[in-house]
Design an enzyme around this catalytic site. Structure first.
Site, PDB file in Angstrom:
ATOM      1  N   VAL A 148      55.820  40.524  46.495  1.00 20.53           N
ATOM      2  CA  VAL A 148      56.173  40.680  45.083  1.00 20.53           C
ATOM      3  C   VAL A 148      57.517  40.007  44.888  1.00 20.53           C
ATOM      4  CG1 VAL A 148      54.875  42.805  44.696  1.00 20.53           C
ATOM      5  CG2 VAL A 148      57.234  42.940  45.508  1.00 20.53           C
ATOM      6  N   SER A 149      57.832  39.671  43.647  1.00 19.04           N
ATOM      7  CA  SER A 149      59.040  38.896  43.383  1.00 19.04           C
ATOM      8  C   SER A 149      60.306  39.739  43.297  1.00 19.04           C
ATOM      9  CB  SER A 149      58.877  38.097  42.084  1.00 19.04           C
ATOM     10  OG  SER A 149      57.926  37.073  42.248  1.00 19.04           O
TER      11      SER A 149
END
EC number: 3.1.-.-
Length: 215
Positions: free
Chosen positions: A68-69
């Site tokens: 995930v970012s």
């Protein structure tokens, strides 16, 4: 009989010591225990493995990779849910999971610890398939180069879902802003970069509103 420490044996075989421990548990290599409890590997065992071309990963050996970012996404449970879906997919297919790696970082970031561990495992021939939910989880750009490198290592990438999550658009916008900021800062300096970033953000917001029919 020549006996090697785990570090010496691993160096000769070109693998991490943890891999030797795993092979020993699987009965693929034998060691001798000294009275002190330390492992020693007979040189004959090392030569045997080297003579047969090394221990190769079984066809059902897979590694899971999730990303995930942002920390906010991770804290919301998005990263763990992504990994759980990958585990369920592997179980359904009858795969044997030999590694799980994850990152909280932009898909533009090339210095990701989780990805680096995946590549090192691939280079050591420890698995046959890499499971990811969709291509952008592995890399925003340069996916084809990673795919080619992994293929050279004998690893196939298996994408478990072509349907991107609802927050994929937000991640893409953030990555685009990062690219714009980086280039504009080089061209116009830090202050100019911030102005360009703000203008680009407003442009995206206007486009999104137009798409929704708000303007």
């Amino acid at each position: 009989m020549e006996l090697l420490s785990i570090g010496e044996a691993a160096k000769r075989l070109g693998v991490h010591p943890n891999r030797l421990r795993a092979w020993e548990k699987q009965g693929l290599i034998k060691s001798i225990r000294l009275p002190s409890g330390q492992r020693r590997y007979p040189a004959e065992e090392i030569n045997r493995i080297l003579g047969t071309g090394g221990i190769k990963a079984e066809q059902d050996a897979v590694v899971l990779y999730a990303r995930v970012s942002t920390k906010k996404q991770a804290d919301a449970g998005n990263l763990e849910r992504q990994m759980e879906r990958l585990r369920a997919y592997a179980q359904e297919k009858g795969y044997r999971i030999v590694g799980e790696h994850l990152d909280v970082a932009s898909g533009l970031n090339q210095n990701r610890r989780g990805l680096e561990r995946v590549l090192k495992m691939a280079e050591r021939g420890e698995f046959k398939k890499l499971l990811i939910e969709y291509p952008d989880r592995l890399a925003r750009f340069g996916y084809a180069y990673l795919e080619r490198h992994l293929k050279h290592c004998g690893v196939e990438i298996e994408v478990t879902s072509q349907r991107e999550p609802v927050d994929a658009h937000t991640e893409l916008v953030q990555d685009l802003l990062t690219i714009v900021t980086s280039f504009s800062a080089r061209l116009y300096g830090a202050r100019g970069g911030r102005k360009v970033r703000q203008g680009f953000r407003e442009l995206i917001e206007d486009a999104e509103k137009a798409q929704k029919g708000e303007v």
